[in-house]
Design a protein around this motif. Structure first.
Motif, mmCIF file in Angstrom:
data_model
loop_
_atom_site.group_PDB
_atom_site.id
_atom_site.type_symbol
_atom_site.label_atom_id
_atom_site.label_comp_id
_atom_site.label_asym_id
_atom_site.label_seq_id
_atom_site.Cartn_x
_atom_site.Cartn_y
_atom_site.Cartn_z
ATOM 1 N N ARG A 57 53.242 42.242 21.262
ATOM 2 C CA ARG A 57 53.077 43.355 22.199
ATOM 3 C C ARG A 57 54.399 44.048 22.513
ATOM 4 N NH1 ARG A 57 48.935 39.927 25.378
ATOM 5 N NH2 ARG A 57 50.774 38.833 26.151
ATOM 6 N N LYS A 94 45.104 50.406 27.126
ATOM 7 C CA LYS A 94 45.167 49.016 27.602
ATOM 8 C C LYS A 94 46.570 48.456 27.482
ATOM 9 C CE LYS A 94 41.377 47.576 25.352
ATOM 10 N NZ LYS A 94 40.210 46.797 24.854
ATOM 11 N N GLU A 98 48.752 47.148 30.543
ATOM 12 C CA GLU A 98 49.239 45.762 30.585
ATOM 13 C C GLU A 98 50.742 45.704 30.756
ATOM 14 O OE1 GLU A 98 48.039 42.769 27.502
ATOM 15 O OE2 GLU A 98 46.060 43.635 27.893
ATOM 16 N N ALA B 13 42.651 29.543 42.994
ATOM 17 C CA ALA B 13 43.890 30.121 42.486
ATOM 18 C C ALA B 13 43.597 31.125 41.379
ATOM 19 C CB ALA B 13 44.810 29.015 41.975
ATOM 20 N N SER B 14 42.717 30.763 40.445
ATOM 21 C CA SER B 14 42.386 31.649 39.327
ATOM 22 C C SER B 14 41.688 32.901 39.803
ATOM 23 C CB SER B 14 41.467 30.942 38.349
ATOM 24 O OG SER B 14 42.082 29.777 37.874
ATOM 25 N N ASN B 15 40.716 32.728 40.684
ATOM 26 C CA ASN B 15 39.954 33.890 41.122
ATOM 27 C C ASN B 15 40.789 34.814 41.985
ATOM 28 O OD1 ASN B 15 37.584 33.784 39.752
ATOM 29 N ND2 ASN B 15 36.528 32.534 41.250
ATOM 30 N N ARG B 17 43.995 35.446 41.548
ATOM 31 C CA ARG B 17 44.830 36.248 40.637
ATOM 32 C C ARG B 17 44.009 37.250 39.857
ATOM 33 N NH1 ARG B 17 47.191 32.069 37.203
ATOM 34 N NH2 ARG B 17 47.142 30.541 38.844
ATOM 35 N N ALA B 18 42.832 36.822 39.459
ATOM 36 C CA ALA B 18 42.028 37.693 38.598
ATOM 37 C C ALA B 18 41.169 38.637 39.421
ATOM 38 C CB ALA B 18 41.157 36.846 37.689
ATOM 39 N N ALA B 21 41.012 42.391 38.514
ATOM 40 C CA ALA B 21 40.256 42.670 37.292
ATOM 41 C C ALA B 21 38.771 42.589 37.557
ATOM 42 C CB ALA B 21 40.668 41.702 36.188
ATOM 43 N N ARG B 25 35.320 45.641 37.703
ATOM 44 C CA ARG B 25 34.128 45.601 36.857
ATOM 45 C C ARG B 25 32.946 46.308 37.489
ATOM 46 N NH1 ARG B 25 36.082 41.008 34.430
ATOM 47 N NH2 ARG B 25 36.404 41.768 32.332
ATOM 48 N N LEU C 302 39.621 30.684 33.308
ATOM 49 C CA LEU C 302 39.307 31.529 34.461
ATOM 50 C C LEU C 302 40.529 32.274 34.969
ATOM 51 C CD1 LEU C 302 36.726 31.995 36.145
ATOM 52 C CD2 LEU C 302 37.555 30.257 37.721
ATOM 53 N N ALA C 303 41.694 31.658 34.809
ATOM 54 C CA ALA C 303 42.926 32.233 35.347
ATOM 55 C C ALA C 303 43.391 33.469 34.582
ATOM 56 C CB ALA C 303 44.033 31.179 35.336
ATOM 57 N N PRO C 305 42.987 37.144 33.235
ATOM 58 C CA PRO C 305 42.144 38.333 33.425
ATOM 59 C C PRO C 305 41.476 38.802 32.129
ATOM 60 C CG PRO C 305 44.231 38.611 34.572
ATOM 61 C CD PRO C 305 44.349 37.355 33.769
ATOM 62 N N VAL C 306 42.183 38.704 31.010
ATOM 63 C CA VAL C 306 41.566 39.125 29.747
ATOM 64 C C VAL C 306 40.719 37.998 29.164
ATOM 65 C CG1 VAL C 306 42.003 39.891 27.378
ATOM 66 C CG2 VAL C 306 43.456 40.699 29.226
ATOM 67 N N ARG C 308 39.116 35.425 30.657
ATOM 68 C CA ARG C 308 38.012 34.802 31.388
ATOM 69 C C ARG C 308 36.631 35.251 30.958
ATOM 70 N NH1 ARG C 308 38.747 35.088 37.331
ATOM 71 N NH2 ARG C 308 36.586 35.531 37.795
ATOM 72 N N GLN C 309 36.538 36.377 30.279
ATOM 73 C CA GLN C 309 35.233 36.793 29.761
ATOM 74 C C GLN C 309 34.678 35.752 28.783
ATOM 75 O OE1 GLN C 309 35.525 40.195 26.826
ATOM 76 N NE2 GLN C 309 37.661 40.174 27.481
ATOM 77 N N ASP C 380 34.138 40.554 24.457
ATOM 78 C CA ASP C 380 34.892 41.313 23.463
ATOM 79 C C ASP C 380 35.834 40.333 22.774
ATOM 80 O OD1 ASP C 380 36.619 44.547 23.469
ATOM 81 O OD2 ASP C 380 36.445 43.011 21.921
ATOM 82 N N GLU C 383 39.200 41.474 21.420
ATOM 83 C CA GLU C 383 40.167 41.749 22.496
ATOM 84 C C GLU C 383 40.845 40.445 22.928
ATOM 85 O OE1 GLU C 383 38.438 42.993 26.226
ATOM 86 O OE2 GLU C 383 40.351 43.799 26.953
ATOM 87 N N HIS C 387 44.756 39.200 22.469
ATOM 88 C CA HIS C 387 45.478 38.753 23.664
ATOM 89 C C HIS C 387 46.064 37.359 23.441
ATOM 90 C CE1 HIS C 387 46.335 37.776 27.837
ATOM 91 N NE2 HIS C 387 45.623 36.679 27.682
#
Lengths: 249, 212, 470
Positions: A57, A94, A98, B13-15, B17-18, B21, B25, C302-303, C305-306, C308-309, C380, C383, C387
């Protein structure tokens, strides 16, 4: 009545610039024949696809910036590569976000709105399906993954090919399966890449075609390399070159 | 920290930070009531789809149920039933094996067939659902005998999976186990050749009873 | 092939190289995946709201993950209220300990098991054997793999790498079955006879779970053969091991997944049996129910952002069936219980991006995107692959090469100089317009020719023909 455009900025791509200049030349020939003014902004180098897709990246960002700088002022940007256009349209914003660069993201969004792959530009924007081409050969079309799934050009290349005089278009079996190139995948997992190539080449041979055409020279280089290695007479050719070809050329 | 506390802490902690994002949605789009192409009526679609799973499906009027059950049994004698199954559904010659008190597994194994009602049936998928309600019994009852005959009233057939799930909420809230049955048991594990019948009942008969 | 669990024994490239040579595997896999692909297309096109369903599925899973703590706590409370017991396991070892202790408490030496990839993930069977407890796999394919000492190679059709004759021989050897023929129906019959007796006599059963509903405390298993129903109903004690990402908030959410999963996995409108249970129900089924909630790296995923999907996954295996890489290299090449496209993103993330072999998995893809089209919850995958490639460590050589190229691309002047240098350098290697062999290009030239750089690049042609650079 299609889009009225004063100048078409050509995004040749680094691969074509160095290895397949004839594809770029074909683009110029084609657009000028259709009565358009084309420009080649020599500041362009590479869209950064290889770096971004391979996990570099940081190295890709300067290339992304350069690309956005080069083409921001363009009216439209057209490239003979679905994968590079997909990079600009799907990945640039994106990547900028980022990196926390909102200004770049905004400019990339704007640029994405005016960057097109050749066939989707001709059919979707200029509303042309018959470019007055002549290519009296048996041809099969390989829909590259980026053109098929990311840009969704779908029928555009086929519509264009069906209107080429003298061209006999034959269907390719399991056409939508990947040819195995995949950028650095081709050298990081060469055996798997080759296994996919062998199957695709087999299907192409089954069509009895003389030429295999596609919208991306990356895939064609991989398939062509396979044909060449086995001494096959089948040739690979970029869509632009077929469309540029006329009875007098 | 015990496992539960630690896991919850990691999730928090994870939720956290995320969060951004996730917030970006789009919300769940409301399910659209899209008219589905039903082949003929809802009943006809249920019958056709259930039959595609190799269940044997008969459609009869109320008065004909008993003879349809006789047909389905074709000579089988020992029929396992719940104590609250209406006995007039069974042919006179059938030997009832009533699951009350609960039969032992090997007794159930000796039954030729089991006859039940159902809770609801789904046309979209050709499925019958048992929830342990009237005439259905506990789960082992419809599992161990090799032949399951299931009676479905026409008014129990709903169009879609959505409707069935909504309908079943009450049973679930009451803590009742559910079994969705779509054909006899099957496997495709050997060279992808579909083989009907492994452990669950290898024969499934469905009798749809039309209202007069 | 790995020893089960998540840790690949080798890099993907090494495993693939080996497995690509297996003609039988490739033939079986090619046939299997093509068959399921076509069936899946038919059965999903039947629903006019299929794309809406996918959006709903993705949204429900994202919301479930965003409020995961609340959902798990509610699930626990409802299961307990219904007479069940809930245990929490941080990792595979802890989960194995919990399950082993429960079985030992009941003095069972043999337990019956429904197929559960989660239990394979934690290498439960091996752990139990170490304590003298034998877990009998009751899914036909898992039974086959267990008897053969093999690892499963496909999420849905785990024994796809075995043909009928191999299976017949196996059943003869290990079950003492009298099998004059390799007819699949007779093979299934032999399995039925053997297992029926086990179902009726087992005291403890182990299962996984497809989903759990927080609101009602309901857990479910989707299956085809009936062995699930047997394990969930007949034994006195049921132990269910479930990844924490499987929880859904509301009962009605089940409708969406009842429609998404069977059509995406076995390509049927509905699989033969879906079993739902809530805690224990007097007079019907087990007297004791234990739900083991497993983290084992899910909180790592889960931590991101990209990334966790990835946890939206409902284990349908649709992505495996369309992947051109999986089709040729097979499940064992991924070295983990999670193969194919989903495996390539799930395995390394569960391991916190710390396992070197697992970190080769994000490169096991040509980024073709076929998986994106079929994933019922719209993960995705490309994606996430890209990442994750950014998160792996690179060799010094590769980093230098990539930086060199980036530098060459940093200005038109450098670009043109690099092209001229390459044109000069290639002279030694070009034969009849192609390069068949050259140092550093072995990965390509082993099987393909490379075109020689033409004598004039596009920009040089433009400058010459237009009389100016731009």
């Amino acid at each position: 009545m299609g889009l009225l455009v004063a100048t078409i900025d050509l995004f040749i791509t680094c691969l074509n610039d160095a290895l397949f200049p004839r594809t770029g030349v074909a683009m110029v020939t084609l657009f000028e024949r259709l009565g358009h003014v084309v420009r080649f902004n020599a500041a362009q180098t590479c869209c950064g696809q290889m770096h971004l897709n391979s996990g570099y990246r940081e190295e890709a960002l300067p290339l992304i910036r350069r690309f956005v700088d080069t083409f921001s002022g363009a009216e439209v940007v057209v490239a003979p590569s679905a994968s590079c256009v997909a990079m600009v349209r799907e990945m640039y914003v994106k990547a900028a976000e980022e990196a926390g660069d909102n200004a770049l993201a905004a400019r990339a969004t704007e640029l994405a709105g005016k960057t097109f792959e050749l066939s989707e530009f001709l059919v979707g924007q200029l509303a042309i399906v018959d470019v007055g081409a002549y290519f009296p050969h048996r041809v099969t079309y390989h829909p590259t993954c980026h053109s098929l799934r990311l840009l969704k050009v779908a029928e555009a290349p086929l519509q264009l090919l069906r209107n080429v005089k003298g061209l006999e278009l034959v269907d390719l079996k399991v056409a939508d399966q990947c040819c195995g190139f995949g950028g650095t995948f081709s050298v990081k997992n060469p055996e798997t890449s080759t296994a996919m190539m062998v199957d695709k080449i087999g299907n192409i041979e089954d069509t009895g075609a003389e030429f295999c055409v596609a919208a991306d020279n990356s895939c064609l280089m991989h398939l062509g390399g396979g044909f060449s290695r086995k001494g096959s007479p089948i040739k690979t050719i970029h869509l632009a070159e077929i469309l540029a070809s006329t009875e007098t050329s | 920290m015990d496992a539960k506390a630690e896991i919850l802490a990691r999730i928090a902690a994870s939720n956290g930070r995320a969060e951004l994002a996730a917030a970006a949605r789009p919300k769940t789009p409301a399910p659209r009531m899209v008219p589905r192409p039903t082949i003929g009526s809802v009943q006809a679609q249920f019958v056709r789809y259930a039959a595609e799973y190799k269940a044997l499906v008969r459609v009869v009027k109320g008065a004909e149920v008993q003879s349809a059950v006789r047909d389905a049994l074709s000579g089988e004698k020992r029929v396992a039933v719940t104590s609250d199954l209406p006995q007039e559904l069974l042919p006179h010659e059938a030997r009832l094996v009533v699951d009350h008190p609960a039969l032992a597994n090997d007794e159930l194994d000796r039954a030729d067939a089991v006859l039940t009602l159902c809770a609801v049936a789904i046309a979209e998928t050709g499925t019958v659902v048992l929830d342990g309600g009237i005439g259905q019994g506990r789960r082992a009852l419809t599992l161990i005998p090799d032949h399951h005959i299931c009676i479905v009233r026409e008014d129990q057939i709903v169009d879609s999976v959505n409707e069935a799930v909504v309908w079943l909420r009450a049973s679930v809230e009451a803590g009742r186990p559910l079994t969705f049955i779509s054909g006899p048991s099957a496997t495709s594990d050997i060279e992808l050749v579909r083989i009907e019948g492994v452990h669950g009942p290898r024969r499934l008969d469905i009798i749809v009873v039309e209202s007069q | 092939m790995s020893g089960g669990g998540l840790h690949p024994a080798h890099s993907f490239t090494e495993e693939a190289r080996e497995n690509l040579r297996n003609r039988q595997l490739r033939a079986n896999l090619g046939f299997a995946t093509k068959t399921i692909r076509e069936k899946r297309l038919r059965v999903t096109q039947e629903l006019p709201d299929w794309e809406d369903l996918r959006l709903q599925g993705a949204a429900i899973k994202d919301e479930a993950l965003a409020s995961l703590s609340e959902n798990l706590l509610q699930l626990e409370a409802r299961v307990q209220a219904a007479g069940g017991q809930v245990h929490w396991a941080r990792d595979a070892a802890e989960a194995r300990e919990i399950v082993t202790a429960l079985i030992q408490k009941h003095g069972a030496k043999e337990v019956v098991k429904v197929k559960s990839i989660t239990t394979d993930e934690i290498e439960l069977n091996k752990g139990l054997e170490e304590h003298g407890i034998h877990a009998i796999e009751t899914d036909l394919a898992e039974l086959i793999c267990q008897l053969a000492g093999d690892a499963p190679s496909h999420i849905l059709v785990p024994a796809i790498h075995k043909n009928r004759t191999e299976i017949r021989d196996l059943f003869r050897d290990k079950l003492g079955a009298d099998l004059p023929t390799d007819d699949p129906a007779k093979l299934a019959d032999a399995a039925r006879t053997y297992l029926r007796q086990k179902f009726m006599s087992a005291k403890v059963a182990i299962s996984g779970a497809n989903f759990a509903i927080a609101e009602t405390g309901t857990v479910c298993v989707f299956e085809s053969e009936g062995n699930g129903r047997m394990c969930l109903t007949l034994p006195e004690v049921l132990i269910t091991v479930m990844g924490i990402e499987k929880v859904l908030p509301h009962w009605e959410d089940m409708a969406v997944f009842l429609r998404l999963l069977p059509r995406s996995s076995t390509a049927e409108r509905m699989n033969p049996y879906n079993s739902f249970w809530t805690g224990v129900h007097p007079g019907d089924g087990p007297k004791e129910f234990h739900l083991v909630l497993l983290d084992n790296g899910r909180t790592n995923v889960l931590a991101s952002p990209v990334g966790r999907q990835t946890l939206r996954c409902i284990r349908c295996s649709a992505c495996l069936n369309v992947c051109p890489v999986y089709e040729r290299t097979g499940g064992h090449s991924y070295g983990s219980v999670y193969p194919g496209p989903i495996g390539a993103i799930l395995t390394p993330q569960l391991l916190g991006m710390r396992d070197q072999n697992a970190n080769t998995l994000p490169y096991a893809s040509s980024l073709c995107g076929a998986c994106v089209e079929v994933c019922p919850v719209r993960i995705d995958i490309p994606e996430v692959l890209i990442h994750l490639r950014g998160e792996t460590s690179k060799s010094w050589f590769e980093r230098m090469a990539m930086r060199f190229v980036a530098r060459a691309m940093s200005s038109p002047g450098r670009f043109l100089r690099a092209v001229k240098l390459a044109r000069f350098g290639q002279k030694f290697f070009v034969r009849k317009g192609v390069i068949r062999k050259a140092p550093g290009l072995g990965g390509w030239t082993a099987s393909r020719d490379l075109p020689a750089l033409p004598q004039q690049s596009f920009r040089e042609w433009w400058k010459e023909s237009r009389g100016r650079e731009s």
